[in-house]
Structures are given as C-alpha cells and as structure tokens.
Design an enzyme around this catalytic site. Structure first.
Site, short mmCIF file in Angstrom:
data_model
loop_
_atom_site.label_atom_id
_atom_site.label_comp_id
_atom_site.label_asym_id
_atom_site.label_seq_id
_atom_site.Cartn_x
_atom_site.Cartn_y
_atom_site.Cartn_z
N LYS A 115 -0.08 -0.39 11.52
CA LYS A 115 -1.12 -1.40 11.74
C LYS A 115 -1.69 -1.35 13.15
O LYS A 115 -2.87 -1.61 13.35
CB LYS A 115 -0.57 -2.80 11.45
CG LYS A 115 -0.37 -3.04 9.96
CD LYS A 115 -0.39 -4.52 9.64
CE LYS A 115 -0.38 -4.71 8.12
NZ LYS A 115 -0.15 -6.11 7.75
N LYS A 201 -2.88 3.61 -5.12
CA LYS A 201 -2.28 2.39 -5.66
C LYS A 201 -3.36 1.37 -6.02
O LYS A 201 -4.38 1.29 -5.33
CB LYS A 201 -1.37 1.77 -4.60
CG LYS A 201 0.11 1.83 -4.96
CD LYS A 201 0.98 1.39 -3.81
CE LYS A 201 1.43 -0.05 -3.93
NZ LYS A 201 2.48 -0.39 -2.95
N LYS A 204 -6.07 -4.68 -3.76
CA LYS A 204 -7.12 -5.69 -3.67
C LYS A 204 -8.21 -5.28 -2.69
O LYS A 204 -9.30 -5.82 -2.70
CB LYS A 204 -6.53 -7.04 -3.27
CG LYS A 204 -6.18 -7.14 -1.82
CD LYS A 204 -5.99 -8.59 -1.42
CE LYS A 204 -5.68 -8.68 0.05
NZ LYS A 204 -6.82 -8.67 0.95
#
Ligand code: TRP
Length: 339
Positions: A115, A201, A204
């Site tokens: 991140k 995968k 969202k």
C-alpha cells in the site's frame, strides 16, 4: 471456541466476498453458538482511517454492510455484530500494545509495503500501525479462531508475536494475559474470479460491473451477468484435467460447485459434454436461488435505519462487556495505576 473477525466497511459486497468469507462467518457463528462458544464479527471502521477516506461514504457503507451481513445470515442473536468505533477498548488496547510491537515487525508487513509503495514517507501513521490495531481487535477477546483470507495470515502471525512478547515481558506462562490466536482459513475457501477475466479476482474495484455479481443485484441482473460471462467455445469436459488453461470455464464451474455444495468433479459429472448454452442458465438459476433472498432482505433492512442502529448498539454493548476483563488485566500487567 472464540471466533473473532473484522471486515472493512468498503461497501458493495459481491459473490466473492460471500463465498470466500461471509458464508464462512455464518457457519462459524452456528458452530460457536451450538458449542457454547462465542462469535464476534465487526466492521473495521477504525481501520478505514489508515487510507484517505470520505466521512459520509464511510458512514453510509458501514450501515450498508451491517444490512448485508445480516441479510447473508449473520444473526445478531447468535453472533456479536458491531462496529469498532462503538467499542473504544480496541483503540485503547492498541495503544497499550504499541510498546510491545517492534518497528521491524511492522516494516516487514507485505500489506504495508504494497500500500505504501515508493512513498512511505507520505503515508499515515495509521497505515503503518494498522496491524497493531488488528492484533488488539482479536487479543482483546482472547480469540482462538480468526477466519481470514490468505492475505491476512501475516497480520495474524504478528498478533501472535505481539501476544507472545507481551506475555513474556509482563506476565507468566502460568497466567498469560493473552491467548495466541490461530488463523482459520477454510480449505474450501472459494477463490472466485472475475466474470470477464478468469485470471483476476472478482473485485469491487473492477471498473466493469459485469465482472462481478453484487449481493444487491436482482434476479434479472444476475442472469444477464452470467449469460454474458466470458467463456470459450468448447463444451464442458467431463474431467477436471479438461479445464487446464480454461480459466473462465473453471471459474464458472467452481462458482456452481460453491453455491450448490458440490465439488468441481461432481459439477462436471453432471454437465460434462454440455455447452455453455445449457450450463449458464443452470448456473444463473442456482445463483438466483441463493442470492435473491439475500438481496431482498438487504433492501428491506437498508430502509430500516432504526433496526440497524439497534443491532449495532446491542452488539457494541456486549462487545464492551466482553472486552473489559482483558483490558483491565493489560493495564495491571503494565503497572498503570487506575482508580
Ligand atoms: N485487515 C482485515 C482485512 O483487511 C480486516 C480486519 C481488521 C480483521 N481487524 C481484523 C480481520 C481482525 C480479522 C481480525 O481484511
């Protein structure tokens, strides 16, 4: 058996979240309930502060996620369902553990490295110390089983390291303050891929809504998405080896199996030799049968703000009660004077 898990309130849950995580929570909730154990599932809203976030969006998606979890079968009468922000002991224990967690341990966390990327200096302190809050989340309830995905295993190991060091430094082997939690990764944890790309995968954040089945999709939308799912022109094989290099076909077969409780072999036993013209409608129907009642219940609950608030208030009150003894023991062990 004390089951504890957190889920980020990112909103917009999809089939991958349901088959990979939520359905498993429901199973563990029932198991813990039947065996006199406990199951605590919470929305990790405090963790959301580690990345830039929109307060109005966080608020809305926290409530939306409670509605989704209950619609999926989490039962506030069997599980303790709450959001972290209403249980201040999580943040409190995090601080008490900050003296035990080591910079080097946190520096090795792959989620931090991913991140932060090349811009570590510009990240929030919360992103770096996120795993210490996660450790507090589970240690405060003496969790034994922590259902998580593969990607969270490292954070769980860190929670164990923190618990172990704290017990060593401030308690004794005979009377440890913290239980070492075990990650609980179900073998059949279905890894559901995008409907547009069998190598990615289901997510969202995929810009194409056609790539996923949302738990809020109605029956027509589900059917349409399944029929438009990417496939190849070959019929289904009758043996799993025939799915090598056919990622999209394998994904659809795996989804069918996960939703109907069958193995890939069993699904192929039934549909081997059929084309997608036969298989897709059958898959769509199986999905609608499971998901339509969920999205129906979600829509009802979402309108019922009072019930959602009551569910969270009741869960938080129970969680605060369960958290109190471990927190008190931690203060004591550290020599902090409290009236
Ligand atoms: N970090 C987890 C995730 O991103 C969410 C989480 C927060 C969690 N606290 C937890 C999971 C405690 C298990 C236990 O998925």
């Amino acid at each position: 058996m004390i089951v504890v898990s957190g889920i980020q309130p990112t909103g917009n849950l999809h089939l991958g979240n349901y088959l990979g995580a939520i359905r498993n929570y429901v199973k563990l909730q029932d198991e813990a309930h039947a065996n006199g154990g406990k199951c605590l599932i919470f929305l990790a809203d405090l963790h959301a502060l580690s990345m830039p976030h929109d307060p109005a969006e966080l608020h809305a998606s926290t409530l939306e996620m409670v509605a989704t979890l209950v619609a999926c079968g989490l039962d506030p009468a069997k599980a303790v369902l709450f959001n972290q922000a209403q249980v201040p002991q999580h943040a409190e224990l995090q601080w008490l553990l900050m003296g035990t967690a080591r910079m080097g341990w946190l520096n090795r966390m792959t989620q931090w490295k991913d991140k932060a990327g090349k811009n570590r200096e510009g990240q929030s302190v919360a992103l770096f110390s996120y795993p210490v809050l996660q450790a507090a989340d589970v240690l405060i309830y003496q969790a034994t089983h922590v259902p998580v995905g593969e990607d969270q295993k490292q954070h769980l190991e860190l929670a164990r390291d923190i618990a172990q060091k704290f017990n060593n430094d401030f308690a004794s082997e005979e009377a440890p303050v913290f239980t070492l939690p075990e990650p609980y990764i179900p073998e059949e944890a279905a890894r559901i891929m995008s409907l547009r790309d069998g190598s990615a995968k289901m997510s969202k954040s995929d810009p194409s809504d056609m790539s996923r089945i949302n738990l809020t999709d109605d029956a027509d939308t589900i059917m349409k998405k399944v029929k438009k799912a990417r496939t190849d022109p070959e019929p289904l094989p009758s043996d799993i080896t025939g799915l090598v290099d056919r990622a999209e076909a394998l994904n659809l077969v795996a989804i069918h199996g996960a939703i109907t409780g069958k193995s890939v072999e069993q699904v192929l036993g039934e549909f081997g030799g059929s084309g997608f013209g036969t298989f897709k409608p059958a898959l769509g129907e199986a999905l609608v049968e499971t998901l339509a009642p969920i999205s129906q219940r979600f829509r009802e609950l979402k309108q019922d703000r009072e019930s959602l608030d009551a569910i969270l208030a009741r869960g938080a009150s129970k969680a605060r009660e369960l958290a109190a003894p471990t927190l008190a023991a931690t203060y004591d062990a550290l020599g902090l004077v409290r009236g």
